[in-house]
Design an enzyme around this catalytic site. Sequence first.
Site, mmCIF file in Angstrom:
data_model
loop_
_atom_site.group_PDB
_atom_site.id
_atom_site.type_symbol
_atom_site.label_atom_id
_atom_site.label_comp_id
_atom_site.label_asym_id
_atom_site.label_seq_id
_atom_site.Cartn_x
_atom_site.Cartn_y
_atom_site.Cartn_z
ATOM 1 N N LEU A 93 11.020 1.114 7.276
ATOM 2 C CA LEU A 93 10.488 1.583 6.005
ATOM 3 C C LEU A 93 11.200 2.899 5.675
ATOM 4 O O LEU A 93 11.274 3.790 6.527
ATOM 5 C CB LEU A 93 8.976 1.822 6.105
ATOM 6 C CG LEU A 93 8.348 2.229 4.779
ATOM 7 C CD1 LEU A 93 8.228 1.033 3.848
ATOM 8 C CD2 LEU A 93 6.988 2.859 4.989
ATOM 9 N N GLU B 294 11.763 2.311 14.317
ATOM 10 C CA GLU B 294 10.938 3.435 13.848
ATOM 11 C C GLU B 294 9.664 3.491 14.683
ATOM 12 O O GLU B 294 9.484 2.688 15.602
ATOM 13 C CB GLU B 294 10.620 3.282 12.358
ATOM 14 C CG GLU B 294 9.938 1.971 12.017
ATOM 15 C CD GLU B 294 9.849 1.703 10.520
ATOM 16 O OE1 GLU B 294 9.792 2.658 9.739
ATOM 17 O OE2 GLU B 294 9.823 0.519 10.147
ATOM 18 N N LYS C 49 6.474 -1.967 1.960
ATOM 19 C CA LYS C 49 5.279 -1.375 2.587
ATOM 20 C C LYS C 49 4.087 -2.304 2.355
ATOM 21 O O LYS C 49 3.238 -2.056 1.481
ATOM 22 C CB LYS C 49 5.039 0.033 2.028
ATOM 23 C CG LYS C 49 4.086 0.857 2.885
ATOM 24 C CD LYS C 49 4.156 2.309 2.490
ATOM 25 C CE LYS C 49 3.077 3.149 3.126
ATOM 26 N NZ LYS C 49 3.114 3.222 4.584
ATOM 27 N N TYR D 91 0.832 -1.196 0.000
ATOM 28 C CA TYR D 91 0.000 0.000 0.000
ATOM 29 C C TYR D 91 0.865 1.244 0.000
ATOM 30 O O TYR D 91 2.086 1.181 0.183
ATOM 31 C CB TYR D 91 -0.975 -0.009 1.187
ATOM 32 C CG TYR D 91 -0.390 0.382 2.530
ATOM 33 C CD1 TYR D 91 0.514 -0.424 3.187
ATOM 34 C CD2 TYR D 91 -0.767 1.583 3.143
ATOM 35 C CE1 TYR D 91 1.035 -0.059 4.425
ATOM 36 C CE2 TYR D 91 -0.257 1.950 4.376
ATOM 37 C CZ TYR D 91 0.643 1.117 5.012
ATOM 38 O OH TYR D 91 1.162 1.482 6.224
HETATM 39 N N1 PMP Z 1 7.608 3.768 8.910
HETATM 40 C C1 PMP Z 1 6.442 3.110 8.905
HETATM 41 C C2 PMP Z 1 6.376 1.777 9.583
HETATM 42 C C3 PMP Z 1 5.295 3.668 8.305
HETATM 43 O O1 PMP Z 1 4.129 3.008 8.309
HETATM 44 C C4 PMP Z 1 5.391 4.953 7.730
HETATM 45 C C5 PMP Z 1 4.179 5.608 7.144
HETATM 46 N N2 PMP Z 1 3.830 5.089 5.929
HETATM 47 C C6 PMP Z 1 6.635 5.599 7.743
HETATM 48 C C7 PMP Z 1 7.719 4.986 8.332
HETATM 49 C C8 PMP Z 1 6.805 6.965 7.126
HETATM 50 O O2 PMP Z 1 6.831 6.857 5.727
HETATM 51 P P1 PMP Z 1 6.310 8.058 4.809
HETATM 52 O O3 PMP Z 1 7.109 9.249 5.200
HETATM 53 O O4 PMP Z 1 6.614 7.607 3.424
HETATM 54 O O5 PMP Z 1 4.862 8.188 5.096
#
Ligand code: PMP
Length: 293
Positions: free
Chosen positions: A205, A180, A147, A33
Amino acid sequence: MPRFAYVDGRYVPHAKACVHIEDRGFQFADAVYEVIAIRGGVLMDERGHIDRLVRSLNELKIALPMSIAALQLVMRELVRRNRVHDAALYMQITRGQAPRDFRFGPGLVPTLVMTVRRADFSHAKQLADGLSVMAVRDIRWARPDIKTVMLLPSSLAKMHAIEQGADDAWLVDADGYVTEGSSNNAWIVTGDGEIVTRPADGRILKGVTRNALQHVAKLFQLRIVERPFTIAEAQSAREAFTTSASAFVLPVVSIDGKPVGDGKPGPVARDLRAQYLAYSNGAHGAPIGWTPS
Ligand code: PMP
């Protein structure tokens, strides 16, 4: 105003939108996603999110269900039909529908679902109060760099944190280092002003907002260091904050009940948020309207 979703080629009323019970997304979490913020009607960091979507699909050998140009058209049409200005666009792509079996053939037709949800990007309360986070053991699978919709460990971690009175969880690996947040990247600002975040070492991620922030910080000649940090180091940092597509940059003011810095939202997070928003206002993500000081 009726809400519309996009499901496999059709714009349908949100309340009636559905996928088949034999969809592998439902049966096996065999799906990826993306979340893209729409601010003032504009898709923020669209290219970065599409690039990551393609990477996630490639890692799992799921086909892109349509060309990228077509995908961009569908996103815009969904935004138009829902008449949203500030919203989050969610896109799920599953491997497709097949009788339940751990094995899958090459010929499956991916399922594409897109929805939009209105959002308040002022984040007034979080910016005024800051977030409190709690350390929770990271029990996710070994590929959090993809993701996928396999979000149960992150959901349980966040619920655990909330039940303890915190706002969010910071996940901690077996060696005691922060990976994270439950749905965001984690950052600290050290006493000597270094901005630290974990490297994209396969255990996190790689956030699109994280990439953008690194770019913005470099333009301002701020020192960004990619290295792991512990909860103890974060607790004694000058500032801490999180980044994500829908929350942008939010200050973290306490970790496991210990105040970070003076326990109030800090200036680095505040300034980075402002500059990130300025950057995002630029055409196709090109920074405009501000100059390095
Ligand atoms: N880490 C995780 C586990 C996430 O779910 C997200 C949000 N999608 C992020 C980091 C931040 O990624 P982004 O800046 O692309 O939203």
